[in-house]
Design an enzyme around this catalytic site. Structure first.
Site: not given
Ligand code: CA
Length: 422
Positions: A129, A136, A145, A201, A203, A235, A239, A242, A255, A259, A355, A369
């Site tokens: 992946d 994204h 950040r 996600e 993809e 995917d 969160r 993660q 993850k 999938t 993504t 998002e």
């Molecule tokens: Ca992904």
């Protein structure tokens, strides 16, 4: 000019599967558990290639390719490269045309999709992946950040990680909300339980055709010769798991629980009319290093939609609409980079793009998002709100290509439903 077929549903303007597309898939139609056949999608139907072979309809094609069409898995055909898939698609396309004298012979081998069960299309040996969707990466980075969303390596090196194959499931397969270790309160000890920040996600997936020998690199300008075709990938991501586990080695259990992939693989041949220039790098971005410098039309113009149907809804609602043009790295660059250290790819390997989000808020390819980390709930037309996915939610990915002067083609759907935690 659009080609017409005696399979009437293939002539409808909105179909994903006109004669111009003919994507490959693997299906079961009654029979035993392991009695799977390779097929081509046409309108609302499937051409059974094993049946065609037995009826002698593939005799014009080289014998090795014919044999691959009768295999119970797609990998044998994938390994033979685009000449093989082109010969099969061309032969069947001719017989599917309106007015073809072959209609009576082919017709017994065309079955309705609704009577078939689709499988994961090939034996996927390895799954990688990537993280090539720059908007994204920028969105997610700016939540953590704000002053420096993209890490310094992003514009130089395609970022990726090795994913999990055992939990790849075909569209339509539900999965249970994963449990895992999270630390919602940094002042308290971590806890174990069902994820509360489950996400999807959007993809694009690229499936490898002919592989490369270990120790051998695939040059970027030959990379597409090693791709059999594209599909849609969801995917699914937890969160909260993660956030707690990802440093320093990257995604792991957040993850690897599921999938989803769409069942039909659209060939690069079928996508030719929808090629486009790669992502335009803004002034100031570095040019790719020579081993990643790719040709002018190695991008694809594929519209990618995410739909959601909650347990309370009868019809799904559109959450976002993005486009594969927003990939910072082309598929060819991903292949070249993946093999640049001598890593061997094998037929059937899956490379997912990462993504895909656009610049605008209505083109964001994950709930993380859309709800900006859960801070801004998404309000659905029936009044429900979502920060992340709830049990019973069905996420539906759709992909299609439209361009003036060309017949629309599509990828079909990639569906999955969140079941309660076990
Ligand atoms: Ca992904």
């Amino acid at each position: 000019m659009a080609l017409r077929s005696w399979v009437e549903s293939a002539n409808e303007p909105a179909t994903d599967f006109p004669i111009e597309n003919l994507p490959f898939g693997l299906f079961r139609h009654g029979g035993e558990e392991d009695d799977t056949h390779v097929g081509l999608a046409i309108g609302d139907s499937i051409v059974d290639l094993a049946g065609c072979y037995e009826a002698g309809l593939l005799e014009a094609i080289n014998e090795q390719v014919q044999a691959a069409c009768t295999a119970p898995i797609l990998n044998e055909l994938m390994a033979l490269g685009s000449d093989a898939s082109r010969a099969v698609r061309h032969t069947i396309a001719t017989m599917l045309m309106e007015g073809s004298m072959m209609q009576p012979e082919l017709e017994p081998h065309v079955i309705r999709m609704r009577d078939a069960e689709m499988m994961v299309p090939c034996a996927i040996g390895d799954y990688t992946d990537f993280y090539a969707g720059i908007h994204h990466a920028t969105n997610v980075g700016s939540m953590f950040r704000p002053e420096n969303p993209l890490l310094p390596n992003y514009r130089w090196v395609p970022i990726g990680y090795h994913g999990r194959v055992s939990s790849i499931i075909v569209s339509g397969t539900g999965f249970h909300r994963p449990s895992g270790q999270t630390r919602p309160d940094p002042e308290s000890a971590p806890q174990f339980g069902p994820s509360r920040r489950l996400d999807y996600e959007m993809e694009l997936g690229a499936l490898v055709g002919p592989g490369n020998e270990r120790g051998e690199r695939i040059p970027v300008d030959r990379a597409e010769e090693h791709l059999f075709g594209l599909c849609l990938v969801n995917d699914w991501s937890a969160r909260d798991i993660q956030t707690w586990e990802y440093q320093p080695l990257g995604p792991f259990l957040a993850k690897s629980f599921a999938t989803s992939v769409s069942p039909w693989i659209v060939t690069l041949d079928a996508l030719t009319p929808f090629r486009t220039a790669p992502y335009t790098r803004p002034d100031g971005d570095p040019q790719p290093l020579p081993y990643l410098a790719s040709s002018d039309h190695s991008g694809f113009d594929i519209t990618l939609e995410v739909w959601l149907r909650s347990a309370q809804m009868t019809e799904p609602v559109l959450l976002s609409r993005g486009n594969s043009r927003d990939l910072y790295w082309t598929l060819a660059q991903l292949v070249a980079h993946h093999t640049s250290n001598g890593c061997n790819l094998r037929p059937g390997d899956l490379l997912a793009s990462g993504t895909i989000s656009g610049r605008t808020s209505d083109s964001r390819g994950s709930m993380l998002e859309l709800s900006w980390g859960g801070k801004e709930p998404v309000v659905l037309p029936n009044g429900e709100e979502r920060r992340f996915l709830e049990d019973g939610d069905e996420v539906i990915l759709r992909g299609f290509c439209e361009r003036e002067g060309h017949r629309r083609i599509g990828f079909g759907e990639c569906r999955g439903t969140v079941l309660p935690a076990n």
